[in-house]
Design a protein around this motif. Structure first.
Motif, PDB file in Angstrom:
ATOM      1  N   GLY A   1       0.823  -1.201   0.000  1.00  0.00           N
ATOM      2  CA  GLY A   1       0.000   0.000   0.000  1.00  0.00           C
ATOM      3  C   GLY A   1       0.852   1.244   0.000  1.00  0.00           C
ATOM      4  N   LYS A   2       0.203   2.376   0.002  1.00  0.00           N
ATOM      5  CA  LYS A   2       0.900   3.658   0.043  1.00  0.00           C
ATOM      6  C   LYS A   2       1.641   3.810   1.372  1.00  0.00           C
ATOM      7  CE  LYS A   2      -2.598   6.250  -0.295  1.00  0.00           C
ATOM      8  NZ  LYS A   2      -3.369   7.496  -0.330  1.00  0.00           N
ATOM      9  N   PRO A   3       2.556   4.774   1.455  1.00  0.00           N
ATOM     10  CA  PRO A   3       3.211   5.039   2.735  1.00  0.00           C
ATOM     11  C   PRO A   3       2.203   5.514   3.796  1.00  0.00           C
ATOM     12  CG  PRO A   3       4.437   6.056   0.941  1.00  0.00           C
ATOM     13  CD  PRO A   3       3.140   5.583   0.363  1.00  0.00           C
TER      14      PRO A   3
ATOM     15  N   VAL B   1      -2.334  -8.339   0.686  1.00  0.00           N
ATOM     16  CA  VAL B   1      -3.280  -7.544   1.460  1.00  0.00           C
ATOM     17  C   VAL B   1      -3.001  -6.081   1.129  1.00  0.00           C
ATOM     18  CG1 VAL B   1      -4.064  -6.860   3.752  1.00  0.00           C
ATOM     19  CG2 VAL B   1      -3.465  -9.251   3.296  1.00  0.00           C
ATOM     20  N   ILE B   2      -3.934  -5.446   0.430  1.00  0.00           N
ATOM     21  CA  ILE B   2      -3.778  -4.067  -0.010  1.00  0.00           C
ATOM     22  C   ILE B   2      -4.393  -3.175   1.062  1.00  0.00           C
ATOM     23  CG2 ILE B   2      -4.315  -2.413  -1.834  1.00  0.00           C
ATOM     24  CD1 ILE B   2      -4.906  -5.341  -3.380  1.00  0.00           C
ATOM     25  N   VAL B   3      -3.554  -2.426   1.758  1.00  0.00           N
ATOM     26  CA  VAL B   3      -4.010  -1.630   2.902  1.00  0.00           C
ATOM     27  C   VAL B   3      -4.359  -0.220   2.437  1.00  0.00           C
ATOM     28  CG1 VAL B   3      -3.463  -0.827   5.217  1.00  0.00           C
ATOM     29  CG2 VAL B   3      -2.504  -2.990   4.396  1.00  0.00           C
TER      30      VAL B   3
ATOM     31  N   GLN C   1      -3.430   6.191  -6.462  1.00  0.00           N
ATOM     32  CA  GLN C   1      -2.279   5.336  -6.195  1.00  0.00           C
ATOM     33  C   GLN C   1      -2.692   3.990  -5.606  1.00  0.00           C
ATOM     34  OE1 GLN C   1       0.411   5.682  -7.429  1.00  0.00           O
ATOM     35  NE2 GLN C   1       1.822   4.314  -6.375  1.00  0.00           N
ATOM     36  N   ASP C   2      -3.777   3.977  -4.815  1.00  0.00           N
ATOM     37  CA  ASP C   2      -4.293   2.693  -4.321  1.00  0.00           C
ATOM     38  C   ASP C   2      -4.665   1.783  -5.486  1.00  0.00           C
ATOM     39  OD1 ASP C   2      -4.157   3.210  -1.522  1.00  0.00           O
ATOM     40  OD2 ASP C   2      -5.926   4.484  -1.692  1.00  0.00           O
TER      41      ASP C   2
ATOM     42  N   ILE D   1       4.404   2.256  -1.371  1.00  0.00           N
ATOM     43  CA  ILE D   1       4.576   2.534  -2.791  1.00  0.00           C
ATOM     44  C   ILE D   1       3.950   3.887  -3.091  1.00  0.00           C
ATOM     45  CG2 ILE D   1       4.117   1.703  -5.124  1.00  0.00           C
ATOM     46  CD1 ILE D   1       3.763  -1.080  -3.948  1.00  0.00           C
ATOM     47  N   ARG D   2       4.762   4.843  -3.494  1.00  0.00           N
ATOM     48  CA  ARG D   2       4.272   6.173  -3.840  1.00  0.00           C
ATOM     49  C   ARG D   2       4.280   6.371  -5.351  1.00  0.00           C
ATOM     50  NH1 ARG D   2       7.603  10.246   0.129  1.00  0.00           N
ATOM     51  NH2 ARG D   2       6.703   9.562   2.086  1.00  0.00           N
TER      52      ARG D   2
END
Length: 444
Positions: free
Chosen positions: A184-186, A264-266, A276-277, A235-236
């Motif tokens: 997932g994103k930061p 698992v995508i948070v 970005q998600d 991931i940005r």
């Protein structure tokens, strides 16, 4: 299993990016005669002699320069070197051996990694030119003649790379745990989630985005089963990556997905769904992994009786390409619904690994084609002879038809929905179809 990394390094303007593009078979790196065009690491999958690896292009290394950009490029290249299994050092025949080549070679000798010395711009086939033999002075063994422009010698270069890749059987054996990549994103709470499911402070947790730089594994055993949770750096979007080290963290995150069974995508419940998600989820989908969307920090959201339903509708809309994915609303801080997360991981892993017997599959096909006739065009109708499943992770079906052109996306989607309906939706896993044409006289 994570793919080994092969880093392409060297001083500026020796043709690293041209070679990189040649090896991966596409124009991905920017190529220009101006030194320093490639500043960030660029990476792509490459395969040779049955071995697949991640090839990384790097900016030119000038060890003695104090220029701010060149210093940053040198740091990025060093990160690639530190994480690589094999290093390709690219040099330039036309320039000969330079002081910078000696400096870079010395740096690589200290790293203890296998180094393949590539002498680029050997554009005339035949016996090597006299200048070629100067490169033995770098102390890196036999150099390989290559012309990245014309493709000469690239097979020999890749042979040398493949010889030095780590053996595929060097990975830990008899590990029956389910590999779960938390991506997932930061700053969405990935490390907090790892700590919550493991019951201990295994990952550093701060409010500062980007604390996790590398992928780390945490083994968790409980009443639900045995799991290896892979915590990854956030991931940005590339335009938002300012720190040099974070570029490589993105690669490590993607590689974590590559070796996972379930991703698992948070998502941050306070921020909501972002573009970005979608990209993060899209990578896991493209790799055919079992997927779960975990909406974290749900305890911090003000709710009414319909908040979860509205949030779910929004997610369904934005993740239309992954309509199979389940959602779970959790709080790593309070432990809310973490048990449900484990249930979902088990179910998704089972669905992603499912094998359907050919007989059962063709019963479904027969029912589906009777219910909705296959499409036709200009008097010619699609005939589907039979289906079989050659592989799982994800479930992949080969469909034998009279015309691949007539097998439209809409009918493919219809068959997918029929399979999902029979097997309880196959929640969390993508389904792949491979279409094969065959003559009607050659059917089973």
């Amino acid at each position: 299993m994570a793919l080994p990394v092969v880093a392409v390094v060297g001083r500026p303007n020796v043709g690293k990016s041209t070679l990189f593009n040649r090896l991966i078979g596409q124009r991905l790196s920017i190529v220009d005669d101006t030194p320093g065009v490639t500043r960030d690491r660029i990476y792509a999958k490459c395969d040779w002699a049955g071995r697949e690896f991640m090839l990384v292009d790097t900016g030119g290394i000038e060890p003695a320069s104090d220029d701010r950009i060149l210093v940053q490029m040198r740091r990025q290249a060093q990160i690639a070197i530190d994480s690589a299994s094999v290093i390709i050092l690219v040099t330039d025949l036309k320039c000969g051996v330079t002081a910078n080549d000696y400096d870079v070679a010395s740096m690589l000798q200290k790293c203890g990694k296998p180094v393949v010395l590539c002498v680029n711009k050997c554009d005339r086939p035949g016996n090597p030119e006299p200048e070629f033999y100067e490169f033995y002075n770098l102390g890196l063994g036999d150099p390989v003649e290559v012309s990245s422009v014309h493709g000469y010698g690239t097979g020999d270069l890749l042979d040398r790379v493949a010889e030095n890749l780590p053996k595929s059987d060097e990975s830990p054996a008899d590990d029956d745990s389910v590999k779960v990549a938390v991506i997932g994103k930061p700053n969405v709470g990935k490390s907090s989630l790892i700590n919550a499911v493991s019951g201990q402070e295994r990952a550093i947790v701060t409010d500062f985005a980007g604390t996790t730089r590398d992928s780390t594994d945490t083994l968790v055993e409980n009443s639900f089963g045995r799991y290896t949770f892979i915590d990854t750096a956030g991931i940005r979007r590339k335009s938002k990556i300012y720190e040099n080290i974070e570029h490589y963290s993105v690669l490590r995150s993607y590689m974590a997905v590559d070796r996972a069974d379930v991703a698992v995508i948070v998502i941050d419940a306070e921020v909501g769904f972002t573009e970005q998600d979608s990209k993060v989820a899209g990578y896991a989908h493209e790799q055919g992994k079992g997927c779960i969307v975990a909406v974290n920090k749900w305890d911090a959201v003000e709710k009414d009786g319909d908040t979860m339903n509205e949030f779910t509708k929004d997610l369904r809309k934005n993740l239309g390409f992954m309509d199979y994915v389940p959602f779970v609303f959790i709080s790593a801080k309070t432990g809310q619904r973490l048990n449900k997360l484990f249930d979902l991981i088990n179910a998704v892993h089972q669905n992603n690994s499912m094998r359907i017997p050919t007989g059962r599959l063709n019963e479904i096909l027969s029912y589906a084609t009777e219910r909705v006739q296959p499409p036709s065009d200009k008097g010619r109708r699609l005939k589907i002879y039979y289906m079989t499943q050659p592989s799982s992770n994800p479930p992949t079906f080969v469909v034998f038809v009279n015309s691949a052109e007539l097998f439209h996306f809409s009918y493919r989607r219809y068959l997918e929905n029929q399979i999902r309906e029979v097997f309880g939706g196959l929640s969390g896993t993508p389904i792949r179809f491979i279409v094969r044409e065959r003559d009607s006289s050659d059917t089973k």
